[in-house]
Design a protein around this motif. Sequence first.
Motif, PDB file in Angstrom:
ATOM      1  N   CYS A   1      -5.601   4.306  -1.636  1.00 55.83           N
ATOM      2  CA  CYS A   1      -5.730   2.863  -1.404  1.00 55.83           C
ATOM      3  C   CYS A   1      -6.970   2.271  -2.062  1.00 55.83           C
ATOM      4  CB  CYS A   1      -5.767   2.584   0.103  1.00 55.83           C
ATOM      5  SG  CYS A   1      -4.328   3.196   0.995  1.00 55.83           S
TER       6      CYS A   1
ATOM      7  N   GLY B   1      -7.131  -1.505  -3.463  1.00 61.45           N
ATOM      8  CA  GLY B   1      -7.099  -2.685  -2.605  1.00 61.45           C
ATOM      9  C   GLY B   1      -5.774  -3.407  -2.642  1.00 61.45           C
TER      10      GLY B   1
ATOM     11  N   VAL C   1      -4.637   1.474   8.402  1.00 56.81           N
ATOM     12  CA  VAL C   1      -4.745   0.072   8.000  1.00 56.81           C
ATOM     13  C   VAL C   1      -3.894  -0.742   8.960  1.00 56.81           C
ATOM     14  CG1 VAL C   1      -4.432  -1.614   6.156  1.00 56.81           C
ATOM     15  CG2 VAL C   1      -5.056   0.754   5.592  1.00 56.81           C
TER      16      VAL C   1
ATOM     17  N   GLN D   1      -2.755  -6.366   7.574  1.00 58.57           N
ATOM     18  CA  GLN D   1      -3.277  -6.258   6.205  1.00 58.57           C
ATOM     19  C   GLN D   1      -2.277  -5.582   5.270  1.00 58.57           C
ATOM     20  OE1 GLN D   1      -6.895  -4.176   7.468  1.00 58.57           O
ATOM     21  NE2 GLN D   1      -8.114  -5.968   6.897  1.00 58.57           N
ATOM     22  N   CYS D   2      -1.025  -5.513   5.724  1.00 65.09           N
ATOM     23  CA  CYS D   2       0.013  -4.839   4.941  1.00 65.09           C
ATOM     24  C   CYS D   2       1.247  -5.733   4.830  1.00 65.09           C
ATOM     25  CB  CYS D   2       0.406  -3.518   5.600  1.00 65.09           C
ATOM     26  SG  CYS D   2      -0.965  -2.347   5.783  1.00 65.09           S
TER      27      CYS D   2
ATOM     28  N   ARG E   1      -3.004  -4.298   1.355  1.00 69.17           N
ATOM     29  CA  ARG E   1      -3.922  -5.264   0.753  1.00 69.17           C
ATOM     30  C   ARG E   1      -5.316  -5.140   1.387  1.00 69.17           C
ATOM     31  NH1 ARG E   1      -0.717  -7.897  -2.516  1.00 69.17           N
ATOM     32  NH2 ARG E   1       1.448  -8.374  -1.957  1.00 69.17           N
ATOM     33  N   HIS E   2      -5.826  -3.935   1.354  1.00 68.98           N
ATOM     34  CA  HIS E   2      -7.130  -3.645   1.961  1.00 68.98           C
ATOM     35  C   HIS E   2      -7.603  -2.309   1.418  1.00 68.98           C
ATOM     36  CE1 HIS E   2     -10.326  -3.300   4.917  1.00 68.98           C
ATOM     37  NE2 HIS E   2      -9.813  -2.181   5.398  1.00 68.98           N
ATOM     38  N   THR E   3      -8.912  -2.161   1.284  1.00 72.34           N
ATOM     39  CA  THR E   3      -9.480  -0.877   0.876  1.00 72.34           C
ATOM     40  C   THR E   3     -10.127  -0.226   2.095  1.00 72.34           C
ATOM     41  OG1 THR E   3      -9.940  -1.771  -1.328  1.00 72.34           O
ATOM     42  CG2 THR E   3     -11.049   0.289  -0.720  1.00 72.34           C
ATOM     43  N   PRO E   4      -9.416   0.682   2.758  1.00 75.16           N
ATOM     44  CA  PRO E   4      -9.944   1.260   3.998  1.00 75.16           C
ATOM     45  C   PRO E   4     -11.070   2.255   3.735  1.00 75.16           C
ATOM     46  CG  PRO E   4      -7.898   2.338   3.414  1.00 75.16           C
ATOM     47  CD  PRO E   4      -8.084   1.222   2.418  1.00 75.16           C
TER      48      PRO E   4
END
Length: 246
Positions: free
Chosen positions: A68, A71, A112, A116-117, A127-130
Amino acid sequence: MSEKKPMLTAAQALDFLLSAVRPITETETVATLEANGRVLAQAQTSQLNVPPMDNTQMDGYAVRVTDCASGNAELRVAQRIPAGQVGQPLEAGTAARIFTGAMIPEGADAVVMQEQCELSGDVVTVRHTPQPGEWIRRTGEDIRAGSTILPAGTRLRAQELGLAASVGLAALPVLRRPRVAVFFTGDELAMPGEPLKPGAIYNSNRFTLRGLLENLGCDITDFGIVPDSLDATRATLREAAVGHDL
């Protein structure tokens, strides 16, 4: 004529009474469901970790952080893991739909949240950088196996009972309840619901005292209203003294 002794002050009377107090040491074991208001006789330790496994704090997707990094990663949803079920090891390039409290599958190192998905068919866009460990509650994070969760002498309330249940304690050792005898003197006393004769009053002290003692967790023997005579009072005191702490 004998000289009257001066009356004790309230503080002196209290000191006199407290000097005669002896702690109750007898114990019994009761079901945790029945232990509300009791006093714990022995410290309790947890035999397990809480939570007992790494689990998710959120509804969302269990992922590999390395998948991921962009992002805006697109991952195939390979499995669904509700709470109470064990998933399969997470393969690279995939995600696991996961629900709050469910065990983190082997290979996943972050969750996540679903907000955010975006899901389209069997592909989720993250749509996130964990970060590693994000939204993961680690084994033993709340309670470590072997740690003391309740010290001796604790008065058990709803929150302590819930804590005991969370580590699997079905029964608890508690001190025996104090045994208290009560009675009320006065020919003028009547019980609520009875006709009030001239010069009589209702026995409100009975309700107040019993309520206070019940709130303290006492076992109560109620000898009721005793006739207003020395002989009757002495006889009731002798009877009440047998088998009672107070």
